[in-house]
Design a protein around this motif. Sequence first.
Motif, PDB file in Angstrom:
ATOM      1  N   ARG A 291       0.641  -1.323  -0.330  1.00 18.79           N
ATOM      2  CA  ARG A 291       0.087  -0.138   0.421  1.00 18.79           C
ATOM      3  C   ARG A 291       0.794   1.061  -0.289  1.00 18.79           C
ATOM      4  O   ARG A 291       0.771   1.830  -1.272  1.00 18.79           O
ATOM      5  CB  ARG A 291      -1.020  -0.665   1.094  1.00 18.79           C
ATOM      6  CG  ARG A 291      -1.962   1.125   1.194  1.00 18.79           C
ATOM      7  CD  ARG A 291      -1.562   2.023   1.519  1.00 18.79           C
ATOM      8  NE  ARG A 291      -1.105   2.495   3.022  1.00 18.79           N
ATOM      9  CZ  ARG A 291      -0.491   3.193   3.374  1.00 18.79           C
ATOM     10  NH1 ARG A 291      -0.411   4.473   2.316  1.00 18.79           N
ATOM     11  NH2 ARG A 291      -0.002   3.221   4.877  1.00 18.79           N
ATOM     12  N   ASP A 292       2.063   1.816   0.919  1.00 20.49           N
ATOM     13  CA  ASP A 292       2.718   2.581   1.065  1.00 20.49           C
ATOM     14  C   ASP A 292       3.818   2.928   0.534  1.00 20.49           C
ATOM     15  O   ASP A 292       3.869   3.728  -0.428  1.00 20.49           O
ATOM     16  CB  ASP A 292       3.457   3.147   2.440  1.00 20.49           C
ATOM     17  CG  ASP A 292       2.932   3.909   3.183  1.00 20.49           C
ATOM     18  OD1 ASP A 292       3.275   5.422   2.253  1.00 20.49           O
ATOM     19  OD2 ASP A 292       3.028   4.444   4.083  1.00 20.49           O
ATOM     20  N   GLY A 293       3.728   1.681  -0.285  1.00 17.29           N
ATOM     21  CA  GLY A 293       5.367   1.320  -0.453  1.00 17.29           C
ATOM     22  C   GLY A 293       4.935   1.899  -2.674  1.00 17.29           C
ATOM     23  O   GLY A 293       4.958   2.716  -3.074  1.00 17.29           O
TER      24      GLY A 293
ATOM     25  N   LEU B 136       3.890   3.399  15.577  1.00 15.48           N
ATOM     26  CA  LEU B 136       4.705   3.847  15.021  1.00 15.48           C
ATOM     27  C   LEU B 136       4.889   3.806  13.175  1.00 15.48           C
ATOM     28  O   LEU B 136       4.620   2.587  13.410  1.00 15.48           O
ATOM     29  CB  LEU B 136       6.279   4.014  16.037  1.00 15.48           C
ATOM     30  CG  LEU B 136       5.982   4.410  17.426  1.00 15.48           C
ATOM     31  CD1 LEU B 136       6.977   4.392  17.788  1.00 15.48           C
ATOM     32  CD2 LEU B 136       5.438   5.996  17.319  1.00 15.48           C
ATOM     33  N   HIS B 137       5.089   4.701  12.932  1.00 12.60           N
ATOM     34  CA  HIS B 137       5.446   4.700  11.343  1.00 12.60           C
ATOM     35  C   HIS B 137       6.244   5.161  11.008  1.00 12.60           C
ATOM     36  O   HIS B 137       5.840   6.892  10.479  1.00 12.60           O
ATOM     37  CB  HIS B 137       3.793   4.867  10.596  1.00 12.60           C
ATOM     38  CG  HIS B 137       3.796   4.764   8.914  1.00 12.60           C
ATOM     39  ND1 HIS B 137       2.895   4.164   8.728  1.00 12.60           N
ATOM     40  CD2 HIS B 137       4.152   5.921   8.117  1.00 12.60           C
ATOM     41  CE1 HIS B 137       3.063   4.083   7.555  1.00 12.60           C
ATOM     42  NE2 HIS B 137       3.576   5.890   7.289  1.00 12.60           N
ATOM     43  N   PHE B 138       7.610   4.891  10.903  1.00 11.46           N
ATOM     44  CA  PHE B 138       8.259   6.005  10.395  1.00 11.46           C
ATOM     45  C   PHE B 138       8.506   6.131   8.545  1.00 11.46           C
ATOM     46  O   PHE B 138       9.052   4.952   8.213  1.00 11.46           O
ATOM     47  CB  PHE B 138       9.658   5.749  11.300  1.00 11.46           C
ATOM     48  CG  PHE B 138       9.628   6.158  12.675  1.00 11.46           C
ATOM     49  CD1 PHE B 138       9.171   6.788  12.878  1.00 11.46           C
ATOM     50  CD2 PHE B 138       9.199   5.290  13.572  1.00 11.46           C
ATOM     51  CE1 PHE B 138       9.019   7.557  14.366  1.00 11.46           C
ATOM     52  CE2 PHE B 138       9.502   5.260  14.782  1.00 11.46           C
ATOM     53  CZ  PHE B 138       8.910   6.258  15.402  1.00 11.46           C
ATOM     54  N   HIS B 139       9.019   7.203   8.269  1.00  8.94           N
ATOM     55  CA  HIS B 139       9.445   6.728   6.896  1.00  8.94           C
ATOM     56  C   HIS B 139      11.265   7.266   7.427  1.00  8.94           C
ATOM     57  O   HIS B 139      11.065   8.230   8.082  1.00  8.94           O
ATOM     58  CB  HIS B 139       8.682   7.527   5.822  1.00  8.94           C
ATOM     59  CG  HIS B 139       7.329   8.156   5.585  1.00  8.94           C
ATOM     60  ND1 HIS B 139       7.110   6.523   3.891  1.00  8.94           N
ATOM     61  CD2 HIS B 139       6.438   7.358   6.328  1.00  8.94           C
ATOM     62  CE1 HIS B 139       5.736   6.823   3.943  1.00  8.94           C
ATOM     63  NE2 HIS B 139       5.185   6.941   5.494  1.00  8.94           N
ATOM     64  N   ASP B 140      12.165   7.342   6.520  1.00 13.76           N
ATOM     65  CA  ASP B 140      13.375   7.254   6.722  1.00 13.76           C
ATOM     66  C   ASP B 140      14.314   8.612   5.847  1.00 13.76           C
ATOM     67  O   ASP B 140      14.969   8.149   5.712  1.00 13.76           O
ATOM     68  CB  ASP B 140      14.023   6.393   6.702  1.00 13.76           C
ATOM     69  CG  ASP B 140      15.317   5.089   7.002  1.00 13.76           C
ATOM     70  OD1 ASP B 140      15.645   6.554   8.523  1.00 13.76           O
ATOM     71  OD2 ASP B 140      16.185   4.845   6.897  1.00 13.76           O
TER      72      ASP B 140
HETATM   73 MG    MG Z   1       2.853   6.315   5.561  1.00 10.69          MG
END
Ligand code: MG
Length: 308
Positions: A25-27, A216-220
């Motif tokens: 989904r997010d990818g 927790l939902h982190f983008h890098d």
């Molecule tokens: Mg996201």
Amino acid sequence: MTELPMTVSEEGLPERVTIYEVGPRDGLQNESASIPVEVKEELIRRLLAAGLPVVEATSFVHPQWVPQLADAEELMNRLGDLGRDLPVLVPNERGLDRALELGCRHVAIFGSATETFAQKNLNRSRDEQFAMFEPVVRRAREAGLDVRAYVSMCFGDPWEGAVPIDQVVSVGRRLLDLGASLLSLGDTIGVGTAGHVTALLEAFVAGGTPVGDLALHFHDTYGQALSNVQAGLRAGVTTYDASAGGLGGCPYAKSATGNLATEDLVWLLTGLGIDHGVDLTALVETSTWLAGHLGRPSPSAVVRALSG
Ligand code: MG
Ligand code: HMG
């Protein structure tokens, strides 16, 4: 032989965590290349086979807003029974109707802590978003579905800059109070750092939200995701969102890049002796296979190290 880190536990951390895989989904929502539906189906099947306990499959959003996921119905039909247990994003009642028609049992709403992103991502003001979500959560709960809520822009917003912690807590609380069972705190543009994570979690707990209700939902984007996970572990958070191979981003958030790579998370958790149930070899093979379809290598450091 798969290389694995030596396990050296740290006292006081959770014994087990749930990795909530968002790659399909997010990818894929942010990919410029069009990915055939059969590749998406195989990706999901491979991720489940690699031991990921939860794989978010797709979104029932407006197909013109996110054309990359316009094949949501076809994908879910191909997955059959397997698909019904996978969470899907639904922004509004129309999205919920589409999910219910397919027998989905887990849905996720996604709110914004900031005004600008609420407008850009949902075409609603920050206040209006709750009116859109309220009937979604109510009807989903009445139908026996489990509802997750995301809150985006928890650590910074590309248009508004720093986001006050009490503003995030207030939006997050309102989403939980609608009837969501878990709130995922999103660092949509990856600007957060460890002390900020600690402070935000403490503020939620001080306001009466048990740490067990938080993910927790982190983008890098700035390379802080793993250090932020470590802060989450020390605070007792046991659910972490991650994306196989580090794909991801939000088409409506300027400067959002890939999510924390699931492989990088697995490496850290394995090293700390925290149970996660994921087969790293199978996961790296999956991300390498997917990179072939996307035409570029995975940005994950662990995928690069293990697939060389
Ligand atoms: Mg996201
Ligand atoms: P809108 O244009 O305001 O919608 O969009 P509307 O309610 O005015 O309806 C307009 C038309 O769209 C109507 O059709 C509706 O039926 C149709 P008409 O009557 O004109 O023929 N419509 C739909 N069709 C199919 N599925 C639907 C749907 N809804 C309305 N669900 C809307 C409002 C919320 C729909 C739109 O803004 C939207 O789809 N936004 C989604 C954006 C998105 O998916 N962003 C990425 C996910 S969020 C994210 O990535 C962050 C996260 O990872 C956490 C983090 O990193 O922080 C979760």
